[in-house]
Scaffold this active site. Structure first.
Site, PDB file in Angstrom:
ATOM      1  N   ARG A   1       2.520   1.120  10.284  1.00 56.80           N
ATOM      2  CA  ARG A   1       1.959   1.441   8.970  1.00 56.80           C
ATOM      3  C   ARG A   1       3.075   1.397   7.938  1.00 56.80           C
ATOM      4  O   ARG A   1       3.860   2.323   7.797  1.00 56.80           O
ATOM      5  CB  ARG A   1       1.311   2.826   9.007  1.00 56.80           C
TER       6      ARG A   1
ATOM      7  N   ARG B   1       1.204  -6.313  12.729  1.00 54.40           N
ATOM      8  CA  ARG B   1       0.552  -5.717  13.898  1.00 54.40           C
ATOM      9  C   ARG B   1       0.428  -6.727  15.035  1.00 54.40           C
ATOM     10  O   ARG B   1       0.482  -6.357  16.206  1.00 54.40           O
ATOM     11  CB  ARG B   1      -0.817  -5.149  13.504  1.00 54.40           C
TER      12      ARG B   1
ATOM     13  N   ARG C   1       0.843  -1.195   0.000  1.00 57.47           N
ATOM     14  CA  ARG C   1       0.000   0.000   0.000  1.00 57.47           C
ATOM     15  C   ARG C   1       0.878   1.244   0.000  1.00 57.47           C
ATOM     16  O   ARG C   1       1.845   1.323   0.764  1.00 57.47           O
ATOM     17  CB  ARG C   1      -0.928   0.020   1.220  1.00 57.47           C
TER      18      ARG C   1
ATOM     19  N   SER D   1     -10.024  -5.935  10.305  1.00 58.05           N
ATOM     20  CA  SER D   1     -11.333  -5.437   9.893  1.00 58.05           C
ATOM     21  C   SER D   1     -12.042  -6.579   9.190  1.00 58.05           C
ATOM     22  O   SER D   1     -11.489  -7.182   8.262  1.00 58.05           O
ATOM     23  CB  SER D   1     -11.201  -4.245   8.937  1.00 58.05           C
TER      24      SER D   1
ATOM     25  N   GLU E   1      -6.319  -0.979  15.644  1.00 59.37           N
ATOM     26  CA  GLU E   1      -6.910  -1.981  14.759  1.00 59.37           C
ATOM     27  C   GLU E   1      -5.892  -3.050  14.376  1.00 59.37           C
ATOM     28  O   GLU E   1      -4.761  -2.740  14.013  1.00 59.37           O
ATOM     29  CB  GLU E   1      -7.426  -1.295  13.494  1.00 59.37           C
TER      30      GLU E   1
END
Length: 430
Positions: free
Chosen positions: A277, A391, A262, A352, A349
């Site tokens: 991130r 994560r 990403r 999801s 988070e």
């Protein structure tokens, strides 16, 4: 993608649902394009009918030797043929306009999704576990000596730039152990089919799951035209593209461990330190294809699968339902699972889990044939992280840190680490 027929039937309801996501009304513009498209199609059909009639009459005139009438009718046939071509081209142009407009619109939220503008309006559903009370100031993952010894951000910057990391030694092994553990649980206990897919995909695959056209800047494209997947949701879901499966073959439940890429174009300046991130990371991704009647239960099941990984790791977490303003583009309803990070002193988070209804299936034409007969229907697609591996590594490090800078790893990972359960402040697995 949305069904223009449903929009024709209830334009006010469509605009009201979009308004819950902060979107301006669009039904009037879309119906105007649709009306123009339909008018061009009708005009083309009328011109074709006139062309066919003139062609028949020309043949009759030719047969009876009326050369003047034959020539006039032949000219009319040529004129109507050109008119058909013009109207068909105009109809295709309007159809392209309509398709592009529909592709740019987000999914409509489920009626029970809470209204809101951002994460502050998300609603907590439940919690599991208790955040650890450390007897010393908690460090962030990249500050814990045991982890810092195996996380080389400087080397990664030399190779690739910012938002990359080189993992070494115990950290690399712990990262791999987490992914293997997640896969084993999902395959053996949760009944998902392990699937290995490419990370380079065609543009239509990105279009099918909703990454394109709206979010192209958040992904990477090669010079050859392939896109690097931001998640295995793209490949797993697109396995059903263009297919019609029997209802008896559903649900289809898959899991894949892949590299993900990403650009984080929409997250400039956020979480720039550490591994939280990254431009390149790994996820264990779950995807389900099911019937409309079963999708709500499947969403709950998938959420439990993701939560179950955290329960086995002994990591305190909470599950929230995202409000209308915080949901992803393709989601109809989303559960975010947030793990407690002592170093940040907050929930972050780690998964999801979303149900998309027929939104993605319509874009990729993925359907099933009902067992009782009838026309094929669109499947419902669902996806969720089970979990984000990097994560999870952060959570294990921060929750397992000790005052002397070591890290105690969860017992369930010991079989993947040669029976070892501790990483020393020097970065050695013992």
């Amino acid at each position: 993608m949305h069904d223009i027929r449903a929009l024709r039937d209830a334009p006010e309801a469509f605009d009201a649902a979009l308004a819950r996501r902060g979107h301006a009304p669009v039904s009037a513009d879309l119906l105007s394009i649709d009306a123009a498209r339909r008018a061009r199609i009708q005009a083309a059909e009328e011109a074709r009918a006139a062309q066919n009639a003139a062609s028949r009459e020309a043949g009759a005139a030719k047969g009876r030797g009326d050369e003047d009438m034959f020539l006039r009718l032949r000219a009319l046939v040529t004129e109507k043929k050109a008119e058909v071509t013009r109207m068909e081209e105009a109809a295709r142009a309007e159809d392209d306009r309509l398709t592009q407009a529909l592709l740019s619109l987000p999914n409509l939220p489920h009626p029970d999704v809470p209204d809101g503008t951002d994460e502050a309006d998300n609603v907590e559903l439940r919690r599991w576990g208790t955040p650890p009370e450390l007897a010393f100031p908690a460090r962030e993952h990249f500050e814990v000596p045991a982890a810092a010894a195996g996380m080389d951000f400087a080397a990664a910057a030399k190779l690739s730039g910012a938002r990359f990391v080189v993992l070494k030694g115990a950290m690399a092994r712990l990262h791999r152990a987490l992914a293997q553990f997640m896969l084993d649980v999902h395959i053996t206990d949760n009944g998902l089919e392990e699937t290995w897919t490419p990370v380079l995909v065609r543009e239509e695959a990105m279009l099918g799951t909703g990454q394109l056209p709206k979010f192209g800047e958040d992904s990477y494209q090669t010079r050859e035209g392939w896109w690097l997947v931001p998640t295995a949701e793209v490949t797993l879901t697109n396995l059903a593209a263009g297919e019609i499966v029997e209802e008896a073959a559903l649900p289809r439940r898959m899991v894949a461990h892949t590299q993900c890429f990403r650009s984080e174009a929409g997250s400039a300046g956020r979480d720039t330190r550490g591994m939280l991130r990254q431009h390149q990371f790994e996820k264990v991704e779950m995807v389900s294809l099911t019937t409309p009647d079963a999708s709500a239960a499947e969403h709950a099941r998938m959420t439990d699968c993701a939560e179950g990984i955290l329960r086995r790791l002994g990591l305190a977490h909470r599950t929230v339902v995202l409000c209308t303003g915080d949901m992803g583009f393709g989601a109809r309803r989303t559960h975010d699972i947030e793990v407690w990070l002592p170093g940040q002193g907050t929930w972050r988070e780690i998964s999801s889990v979303s149900t998309c209804g027929e939104f993605q299936a319509r874009r990729m034409n993925a359907r099933f044939r009902p067992a009782g007969g009838g026309k094929p229907e669109f499947v419902h697609t669902l996806n969720g992280s089970g979990l984000a591996v990097g994560r999870a590594l952060i959570a294990v490090v921060e929750n397992g840190q000790t005052e002397d800078g070591a890290v105690v790893v969860p017992d369930v990972l010991a079989p993947y680490l040669g029976g070892k359960r501790r990483i020393t402040p020097e970065g050695e697995l013992v």
